[in-house]
Design a protein around this motif. Structure first.
Motif, PDB file in Angstrom:
ATOM      1  N   SER A  90      30.322  15.106 -12.524  1.00 20.06           N
ATOM      2  CA  SER A  90      30.100  16.487 -12.068  1.00 20.06           C
ATOM      3  C   SER A  90      29.257  16.502 -10.805  1.00 20.06           C
ATOM      4  N   ASP A  91      28.564  15.420 -10.510  1.00 25.99           N
ATOM      5  CA  ASP A  91      27.851  15.325  -9.225  1.00 25.99           C
ATOM      6  C   ASP A  91      28.799  15.652  -8.067  1.00 25.99           C
ATOM      7  N   PHE A 115      18.170  20.068 -12.832  1.00 29.78           N
ATOM      8  CA  PHE A 115      18.863  18.861 -12.404  1.00 29.78           C
ATOM      9  C   PHE A 115      18.647  18.656 -10.893  1.00 29.78           C
ATOM     10  N   ASN A 164      18.229  20.290 -17.866  1.00 31.16           N
ATOM     11  CA  ASN A 164      17.666  18.951 -17.695  1.00 31.16           C
ATOM     12  C   ASN A 164      16.538  19.071 -16.680  1.00 31.16           C
ATOM     13  N   ASP A 189      26.277  24.929 -15.820  1.00 32.66           N
ATOM     14  CA  ASP A 189      26.494  23.488 -15.944  1.00 32.66           C
ATOM     15  C   ASP A 189      26.238  23.084 -17.396  1.00 32.66           C
ATOM     16  N   TYR A 192      25.413  19.125 -21.258  1.00 33.86           N
ATOM     17  CA  TYR A 192      24.930  18.714 -22.588  1.00 33.86           C
ATOM     18  C   TYR A 192      25.562  19.527 -23.710  1.00 33.86           C
ATOM     19  N   THR A 215      31.013  17.597 -18.228  1.00 35.47           N
ATOM     20  CA  THR A 215      31.178  16.182 -17.859  1.00 35.47           C
ATOM     21  C   THR A 215      31.442  15.379 -19.125  1.00 35.47           C
ATOM     22  N   SER A 217      30.269  12.384 -19.211  1.00 32.56           N
ATOM     23  CA  SER A 217      29.216  11.354 -19.139  1.00 32.56           C
ATOM     24  C   SER A 217      28.311  11.331 -20.359  1.00 32.56           C
ATOM     25  N   LYS A 218      27.819  12.506 -20.762  1.00 38.21           N
ATOM     26  CA  LYS A 218      26.815  12.534 -21.820  1.00 38.21           C
ATOM     27  C   LYS A 218      27.456  12.388 -23.197  1.00 38.21           C
ATOM     28  N   ARG A 225      32.936   8.388 -15.164  1.00 38.90           N
ATOM     29  CA  ARG A 225      32.733   9.356 -14.087  1.00 38.90           C
ATOM     30  C   ARG A 225      33.839  10.413 -14.100  1.00 38.90           C
TER      31      ARG A 225
END
Ligand SMILES: Cc1ncc(COP(=O)(O)O)c(C=O)c1O
Length: 361
Positions: A90-91, A115, A164, A189, A192, A215, A217-218, A225
């Motif tokens: 998501s970056d 973040f 975050n 966003d 989480y 995302t 990722s978590k 990615r």
């Protein structure tokens, strides 16, 4: 000799920026980056590697990610007519949103601490970033947000939900007030989401100025990615023009397709992590000299008074445990550290090591 062309050619905002620092974690128990500590059962790994053999690496990947798109629409129960786009994490989606902004509407806002990428990428792109401080208990300062919105008319507001590094999810009513007051986009966003078990997805229906970001990722695929952005096609089709055509490689697409079909595996892991988070929170809050905050994510923010966060962080590393030191990141984070929920054994080791560091100081 330093080539002075560097300072002439590279823009001042980049020259002045500090690179995002990723610490060397080799040999350490890694509790600093909100990763899922569990891998997959052997039979799932075998199935996955068989799928990967289908990849035609001599060809470019599917630029439209059609298979993943249809699998996710089903798996996530997306509201009808929701458009989506994918990022290399998501970056990358945050970067794309910021890249799209009109020169004349260059204010980006987020509550802070939050973040770090919202601020970092905004300043590298020479946008005006407005960080509105949270209250001391890390709740949202709604009057300050509304006042700041009226004053600075931000093009985009980012809200990490849960946030975050604080771990709390702001009041939903307050967020809707912000959405109503915002003259531009509001990006929720939900990195989480798996640990909060609630979503603002229904806002996509209600408000035309909301985009929702997630995302993998978590949830357990930090190495893959894959970030996802959902919203009305008017927004997504413009933003998608800025996405490089093949930003998600074939191996990543195949892996994501595979895991979306096996999503219950990751959901079970998330459930374990949620249970362990509660245990970790109870134990942490009972350690003398520690103040911990309740979390709806897969990490816990806590404060130590004696010795300070810098010393505790260093001592933990000496004993092979890496967590995140937030000292200096924001005035509200004085002596704060953030620990990711690991396996029960990792959590136990972290707690006993922290305890002995605090006792011996
Ligand atoms: C709130 C929030 N959004 C986005 C990200 C970035 O996630 P990704 O790995 O998809 O780039 C993070 C990572 O820590 C995060 O905390």
């Amino acid at each position: 000799m330093i080539d002075d062309r560097v300072s002439k050619i590279i823009k001042p905002a980049v020259l002045a920026a500090k690179a995002y620092h990723v610490p060397d974690s080799s040999g350490l128990i890694k509790l600093d980056a909100m990763e899922n500590p569990y891998s997959w059962p052997e039979e799932i790994k075998i199935e996955w590697s068989q799928q990967l053999q289908q990849a035609e690496l001599n060809r470019y990947p599917d630029a439209s990610l059609s298979e993943l798109r249809s699998k996710l629409t089903q798996a996530l129960n997306l509201p009808e007519k929701t458009a989506m786009m994918f990022g290399n994490g998501s970056d990358e989606l945050i970067q794309i949103i910021l890249m799209a902004l009109n020169k004349t509407s260059n204010v980006v806002m987020a509550p802070e601490p939050s973040f770090v990428m919202y601020r970092l990428l905004s300043s590298m792109m020479e946008l005006d970033f407005v960080g509105v401080p949270l209250n001391e208990d890390f709740s949202l300062n709604l009057p300050a947000m509304l006042e700041s919105i009226a004053k600075t008319r931000p093009a985009v507001i980012f809200i990490a939900w849960p946030n975050n590094p604080t771990g709390n999810a702001f009041e939903q009513d307050s967020l809707e007030e912000i959405i109503n007051a915002a003259p531009g986009l509001v990006v929720i966003d939900e990195a989480y989401h798996a640990f909060a078990q609630k979503s603002m997805m229904s806002c996509l229906h209600k408000y035309p100025n909301v985009l929702l970001m997630r995302t993998l990722s978590k949830l357990g695929l930090a190495g893959l990615r894959l970030g996802m952005l959902f919203g009305a096609s008017e927004w997504i089709s413009e933003l998608d023009k800025l996405r490089l055509p093949y930003n998600i490689g074939s191996l990543n697409q195949l892996s994501a397709n595979f895991i979306v079909q096996n999503i219950s595996l990751l959901e079970q892991q998330a459930e374990r992590i949620r249970d362990d988070r509660e245990k970790l929170y109870d134990r942490l809050s009972n350690i003398a000299g520690v103040e911990a905050w309740k979390s709806e994510a897969n990490f816990i923010l806590f404060r130590v008074s004696n010795p300070g966060a810098d010393k505790v962080h260093k001592e933990l590393i000496k004993q092979n445990i890496l967590i995140k030191n937030l000292q200096g990141a924001h005035p509200l984070l004085e002596n704060c550290l953030r620990v990711t929920v690991g396996t029960p054994e990792e959590n136990e080791l972290f707690l006993s090591t922290l305890n002995s560091i605090l006792l011996s100081s």
